[in-house]
Design an enzyme around this catalytic site. Sequence first.
Site, PDB file in Angstrom:
ATOM      1  N   ASP A 147       3.631  -3.545   8.077  1.00 52.84           N
ATOM      2  CA  ASP A 147       2.641  -2.618   8.658  1.00 52.84           C
ATOM      3  C   ASP A 147       1.113  -3.198   7.916  1.00 52.84           C
ATOM      4  O   ASP A 147       1.167  -3.405   6.889  1.00 52.84           O
ATOM      5  CB  ASP A 147       2.755  -1.236   8.213  1.00 52.84           C
ATOM      6  CG  ASP A 147       1.553  -0.655   8.632  1.00 52.84           C
ATOM      7  OD1 ASP A 147       1.602  -0.090   9.868  1.00 52.84           O
ATOM      8  OD2 ASP A 147       0.759   0.129   7.933  1.00 52.84           O
ATOM      9  N   GLU A 216       2.358  -6.910  11.464  1.00 52.87           N
ATOM     10  CA  GLU A 216       1.356  -6.302  12.330  1.00 52.87           C
ATOM     11  C   GLU A 216       0.121  -6.946  11.696  1.00 52.87           C
ATOM     12  O   GLU A 216      -0.520  -6.616  10.715  1.00 52.87           O
ATOM     13  CB  GLU A 216       1.473  -4.793  12.088  1.00 52.87           C
ATOM     14  CG  GLU A 216       0.345  -4.394  13.327  1.00 52.87           C
ATOM     15  CD  GLU A 216      -0.284  -3.140  12.648  1.00 52.87           C
ATOM     16  OE1 GLU A 216      -0.846  -2.665  13.351  1.00 52.87           O
ATOM     17  OE2 GLU A 216      -0.408  -2.918  11.487  1.00 52.87           O
TER      18      GLU A 216
HETATM   19  C1  NOJ Z   1      -0.654   0.591  11.641  1.00 55.95           C
HETATM   20  C2  NOJ Z   1       0.162   1.295  12.217  1.00 55.95           C
HETATM   21  O1  NOJ Z   1       0.701   0.759  13.477  1.00 55.95           O
HETATM   22  C3  NOJ Z   1      -0.557   2.587  12.359  1.00 55.95           C
HETATM   23  O2  NOJ Z   1       0.246   3.648  13.365  1.00 55.95           O
HETATM   24  C4  NOJ Z   1      -0.878   3.188  11.179  1.00 55.95           C
HETATM   25  O3  NOJ Z   1      -1.639   4.462  11.418  1.00 55.95           O
HETATM   26  C5  NOJ Z   1      -1.505   2.208  10.217  1.00 55.95           C
HETATM   27  N1  NOJ Z   1      -0.974   0.769  10.454  1.00 55.95           N
HETATM   28  C6  NOJ Z   1      -1.731   2.967   8.850  1.00 55.95           C
HETATM   29  O4  NOJ Z   1      -0.442   2.591   8.203  1.00 55.95           O
END
Ligand code: NOJ
Length: 506
Positions: A147, A216
């Site tokens: 993430d 991500e």
């Molecule tokens: C990216 C995630 O996909 C999102 O949903 C989240 O709010 C943020 N990172 C923080 O972890």
Amino acid sequence: MKDFGYDISDFRDIDPIFGTMEDFNSLLASAHSKGLKLVMDFVPNHSSDEHEWFIRSLQREDPYTDYYVWQDPAGFDGDGNPIPPNNWVSVFRYSMWEWREERQQFYLHQFVPGQPDLNYRNPNVLTEMKDVIRFWLEKGVDGFRQDAVAHIWEDEQFLDEPLSNNPNALDENDYDYYDHIYTNNLEGTRVILAEFYTVFKEVEALDGFPRLTMLEVYVSIEDQLKYYKVSDFPFNFALMNVRGPPVKAEDAKREIDQILDRIPTNYTYNWVFGNHDKWRLPDRIGGSELVDAFNLMSLSLPGVAISYYGEEIGMTNNMDISYEQTVDPAGCNCGPDHYNDEPCSRDPERTPMQWNAEFNAGFNSEGSSEPWLPVNSDFDTINVDAQQGNPQSHLNLYKEMIKLRNLEPTYTFGDAKTQLDGDILSIARLQEQIFYDVYVTMVNFGSETQTANIFQSFQPYLEFGLVLISTSGPDGENPIGTVVDLTSISLAPYQTVVVRLTPSKA
Ligand code: NOJ
């Protein structure tokens, strides 16, 4: 649940809301017994402010004192209030700094205040988080989606970030108002990710099972190449840049070609056109006409096709969630006038999966607790049950395409080429060295019937195409089983077909 699972108070346990570690173990075992892999979300950038590390760090208790990014105030205003160290603004609006009386210092949070950023300049933090990865991988988990990795590392000078002059920014409290040169996508991030990657490789070497790590990270193609070196792949969000209405075939072609042309073929391609942070496709492009087109394109392209739940049945945003019902901090922070603007609340794309036309779309039974977000009112027509029996449904076309790509080696080993004919985009899969069949997915993005000529575009001799998948039923244009002349293929408005090239009409 300050950011719905992205604020973790124990990296080695399951939140009781979702069950117990025993439940998790049996989920994993049962997935594996069915030949499924299970991939988890790893959140390296931050923990919850309820994590024991943070509670101890707040008290300056060693070795946790520097587990988070703490800074002194820039000074105090006339009323004696501490002034944040710099102008950094969090992804969900407002200052990235939160004052704590206990330490007389600010801590950094790139997301909500309940998500303090871990300090990777402290080698203990890196060791701890590598151990977390090892813990789950040794349990048998098949990999991670990592993430928000671009946020892992900040510049140590803590200078103000320059203004972006982005006209879409709401105001100076908005993330988009600044150019995040000191907090996003820094080289230090990739140094940490390289360390994480070694753990994947170590565990693979121990038990011989391959593990997946995907990142991500929203960055340019040049930067995606850098992240390929520290993961199996960074997510490719190119298809999310295709917007509408109207959706233009040339935009889709350009986005796809950039990836195909600039990412070396020995890297794993991947295609994402939706997730829990972005509006659902029909709302992003202004209609549901091209739902099948996007599903079939992403499943036709080389590499990994990633689907967000509901895409296979064409789920849409639930825009009927009031400000009072809104739970997403990103939506709440935009206020009652803007919460439902893109990209504020993410609740509209996070509503329950629509299984059938019964109570709460079959997501839970009557009398049990309510789902965390209201079910979209279109569930009576857009649901799995309603689509299962209809061969032309989004769900069945999606399944047919998966079958085809699993069956035909061209989809595993073949290259990809594209061609534009007016509003029609053709994506061919072919393997030039070996004689595998050539498949072409053709999408008419336009609202009028259009004709394409793909004879000799991808293969020199074959003159015909057998339609294997078609968004039109038996009475429409090019139903399944039709043989089309490659020099002139007419597609109905918004139609998608998948054809196998063939030498004769028979
Ligand atoms: C990216 C995630 O996909 C999102 O949903 C989240 O709010 C943020 N990172 C923080 O972890």
